[in-house]
Scaffold this motif. Structure first.
Motif, PDB file in Angstrom:
ATOM      1  N   LYS A 194     -10.685   4.909   8.004  1.00 20.08           N
ATOM      2  CA  LYS A 194      -9.547   5.461   7.284  1.00 20.08           C
ATOM      3  C   LYS A 194      -9.698   6.962   7.027  1.00 20.08           C
ATOM      4  N   GLU A 214       0.816  -1.217   0.000  1.00 21.59           N
ATOM      5  CA  GLU A 214       0.000   0.000   0.000  1.00 21.59           C
ATOM      6  C   GLU A 214       0.848   1.264   0.000  1.00 21.59           C
ATOM      7  N   THR A 260      -9.288   9.260  -1.680  1.00 23.43           N
ATOM      8  CA  THR A 260      -8.916   7.947  -1.151  1.00 23.43           C
ATOM      9  C   THR A 260      -9.432   6.868  -2.097  1.00 23.43           C
ATOM     10  N   TYR A 314      -5.657   1.707  -0.564  1.00 23.74           N
ATOM     11  CA  TYR A 314      -5.769   0.492   0.243  1.00 23.74           C
ATOM     12  C   TYR A 314      -6.230  -0.665  -0.644  1.00 23.74           C
ATOM     13  N   ARG A 331      -7.512  -4.572   0.253  1.00 22.56           N
ATOM     14  CA  ARG A 331      -7.796  -5.518   1.323  1.00 22.56           C
ATOM     15  C   ARG A 331      -8.729  -6.619   0.834  1.00 22.56           C
ATOM     16  N   VAL A 368     -13.912   2.255   5.494  1.00 22.96           N
ATOM     17  CA  VAL A 368     -13.850   3.567   4.840  1.00 22.96           C
ATOM     18  C   VAL A 368     -13.986   4.684   5.873  1.00 22.96           C
ATOM     19  N   SER A 397      -9.907   2.696  -2.439  1.00 25.13           N
ATOM     20  CA  SER A 397      -9.906   1.420  -1.715  1.00 25.13           C
ATOM     21  C   SER A 397     -10.344   0.296  -2.653  1.00 25.13           C
TER      22      SER A 397
END
Length: 479
Positions: A252, A80, A202, A229, A231, A249, A204
Motif C-alpha cells: 500500500k 474504506e 496511513t 484500510y 481488513r 503495508v 490500517s
C-alpha cells in the motif's frame, strides 16, 4: 507511573470515586505549563450539546456493522472510502482557533508524547529513538472513540480529558471525534506547505475473520489519515498473519514503508498500524564536501554527512547552562528544533530535565545570526503502544478485559498497536553558496555544530503541536 508532579502513583490506586479529582489536577498542571497560565476547560473548546448526544445515541442504537474483507482481497471495499475525494477537501485552517485552543491541544499531545518517549528511551538506551507524538495521541483517541464505561474513564485519564457530568458514552464519541479531527487538521496543515516537504499518514486496522465492526467507528477513523484500510486477518497462525500484514503495508506504500512485524498473539482480534512519514529538503542548506566527525560517546567517533545552514535563527541556552536550543524554520509550515547538551552535560541528564517542561523547546528563544552544522538524517522508529503502556505500568488500558463495545458488538481483544515513524532531513540540492560567515567579522555569527548525541523535535508552525520527537545517538544508524 509518574503523576504531573513527578511522584510515584500506581495506577491501581485510582478508584472510580477519586479519578475525576486526579484528572482535574492533571489538566490544571497541563494548562499551567502550556496555556500561558490560563485555565481552559477542554469542553469549552470542543463543545457538544444534548442534541449532538441524541444524534450519536441514535446512530449507536442502529448498530450498523461491517465485516472487513480478507487481507487477500484484490478489490477495494466501499467502507474504506475514496482517498482522492478526501484529498480534495478545502484547505485546512486554524483561523477559528484562539491561542488557548492551540495551547491546550499541543499541551496534551506534548505531555502524553513525552511520557511515551520516556518509556521508549528507557527500553532503547544508547540507541536512536524516533516517534510521532501526534500519531500516538491520535491512536489513543481512536480507541477512546470505541471505549465505554471504565475503559473510557481510564483513557480519559491518560489523554488528559476531564469528563463532564452526563452521558459518558456520548462524551467519548463527541469529544474523541472532535480531537481526532483537530489532530488531522494539524497534519493537513503540514501537508499544505511548500514542495520541499512531503508528509503522509496511513492507518490500517486488522480484525479477525468474521468480527463485525461498527460502521460508525470506521467512519470516525476514515478521515484521520491520507489512506485508511480495514481488513480481516487470521491471527491463529501468527507467523503467516505477520507476513501478510507486512506485505500489505509495504504494497500500500508502494514499497516505501516496510513493517517488520515478527510476533503476534494468536488470541488477538484487532491490530492497528499507524504509519507516518515526513521527508524534507531544506532550502539554503548545503552538504559539506567531506564527511565530518560525530562523537557517539567520549571515545567513539564516526564520519557522517553534514549539512550547513547560515541565517537568523532563534536560539537560547537554559538557565542552568546544561543545553542549548536552536529553532530552524524548514518549510512554510514546520519548525525544526534542535537541542544539544553543552558545558559537559550528557544527553541522559537533559532528557530527564525535559520530561514535564514543554517550555524548554519553544519559549524564551531570541533571534541570533547562526552558522549551523548538523547531520543529514534518515531515521525510522517502530513502537508498540501496548508495550509502552506496559512499561508505564498501564498494561490493562488497551489489554484483555478492556471494554471496546463501541468498536464491535462482540467482545474483542486488542493486540498490537503499532506506530511507525519515518523522518528524513536533507539538502534541497542547491549548489553551495559563498560562506556568508566568511564575509563578516569574526564573532558576528554564532557557530553551532551538532557533532555529538542530540534531541530534535518537529512542530507544526501554527498550533505548535509536536509531530516528531527523536534522539540521535549515531546518524549512520536509521533505527
Amino acid at each position: 507511573m509518574l503523576n504531573p508532579l513527578g511522584t510515584e502513583t500506581p495506577w491501581r490506586q485510582f478508584s472510580s470515586m477519586n479519578l475525576v479529582t486526579h484528572l482535574l489536577c492533571l489538566v490544571a498542571c497541563l494548562t499551567l505549563v502550556t496555556c500561558d497560565r490560563v485555565y481552559v476547560h477542554p469542553f469549552t473548546l470542543y463543545s457538544f450539546n444534548e442534541t449532538d448526544c441524541d444524534k450519536l445515541e441514535k446512530l449507536v442504537q442502529e448498530g450498523k456493522t461491517i465485516v472487513p474483507v480478507s487481507i487477500e482481497s484484490q478489490t477495494t471495499p466501499e467502507y474504506e472510502g475514496d482517498v482522492d475525494d478526501k484529498n480534495k477537501l478545502e484547505a485546512p485552517s486554524l483561523n477559528t482557533w484562539g491561542k488557548e485552543e492551540r495551547g491546550y491541544l499541543s499541551g496534551l499531545v506534548y505531555v502524553v508524547g513525552m511520557r511515551l518517549y520516556s518509556a521508549l528511551q528507557k527500553a532503547h538506551r544508547d540507541q536512536n529513538v524516533l516517534l510521532s507524538p501526534t500519531s500516538l495521541y491520535s491512536s489513543l483517541v481512536s480507541f477512546y472513540l470505541g471505549a465505554s464505561n471504565q475503559t473510557a474513564l481510564d483513557l480519559q485519564g491518560l489523554l488528559g480529558f476531564v469528563p463532564p457530568s452526563g452521558n459518558l458514552d456520548c462524551t467519548s464519541t463527541a469529544v474523541g471525534k472532535n480531537f481526532l479531527s483537530s489532530l488531522r487538521m494539524v497534519e493537513r496543515l503540514v501537508k499544505s506547505g511548500d514542495e520541499e516537504l512531503l508528509f503522509s499518514k496511513t492507518l490500517s486496522l486488522f480484525s479477525a475473520p468474521g468480527i463485525p465492526l461498527f460502521q460508525l467507528f470506521l467512519e470516525h477513523l476514515l478521515p484521520s489519515a491520507d489512506a485508511f484500510y480495514a481488513r480481516a486477518v487470521d491471527f491463529t497462525n501468527p507467523g503467516e498473519a505477520a507476513k501478510q500484514i507486512n506485505a500489505f503495508v509495504e504494497a500500500k506504500s508502494e514499497g516505501q514503508s516496510k513493517l517488520v512485524l515478527a510476533d503476534i498473539d494468536p488470541a488477538s482480534e484487532l491490530l492497528l498500524v499507524a504509519d507516518v512519514c515526513l521527508a524534507v529538503n531544506v532550502k539554503q542548506a548545503f552538504p559539506l564536501k567531506e564527511p565530518q566527525e560525530f562523537w557517539v560517546d567520549s571515545s567513539t567517533k564516526v564520519l557522517v554527512p553534514m549539512l550547513s545552514l547560515t541565517g537568523t535563527f532563534k536560539y537560547k541556552t537554559d538557565a542552568s547552562g546544561t543545553f542549548s536550543v536552536v529553532e530552524v524554520p524548514i518549510s512554510k509550515t514546520a519548525l525544526l528544533v534542535l537541542l544539544q547538551p553543552i558545558n559537559g552535560s550528557d544527553l541522559e541528564h537533559v532528557e530527564a530535565e525535559l520530561t514535564w517542561q514543554s517550555s524548554a523547546w519553544l519559549q524564551w528563544l531570541s533571534p541570533r545570526e547562526i552558522k549551523l552544522t548538523l547531520p543529514a538524517l534518515t531515521l525510522e522508529g517502530i513502537s508498540d503502544l501496548q508495550e509502552l503502556l506496559a512499561d508505564m505500568e498501564l498494561p490493562g488500558l488497551l489489554g484483555k478485559g478492556a471494554d471496546f463495545s463501541r468498536i464491535s458488538n462482540t467482545s474483542i481483544t486488542v493486540g498490537k498497536v503499532i506506530n511507525k515513524a519515518f523522518f528524513k532531513l536533507a539538502s534541497d540540492g542547491t549548489d553551495q553558496p559563498a560562506d556568508p560567515a566568511a564575509q563578516k567579522e569574526d564573532g558576528v555569527y554564532l557557530d553551532v555544530t551538532l557533532n555529538k548525541p542530540f534531541l530534535f523535535a518537529l512542530f507544526e508552525k501554527q498550533s505548535r503541536a509536536m509531530l516528531f520527537l527523536g534522539r540521535v545517538v549515531n546518524p549512520l544508524h536509521e533505527d
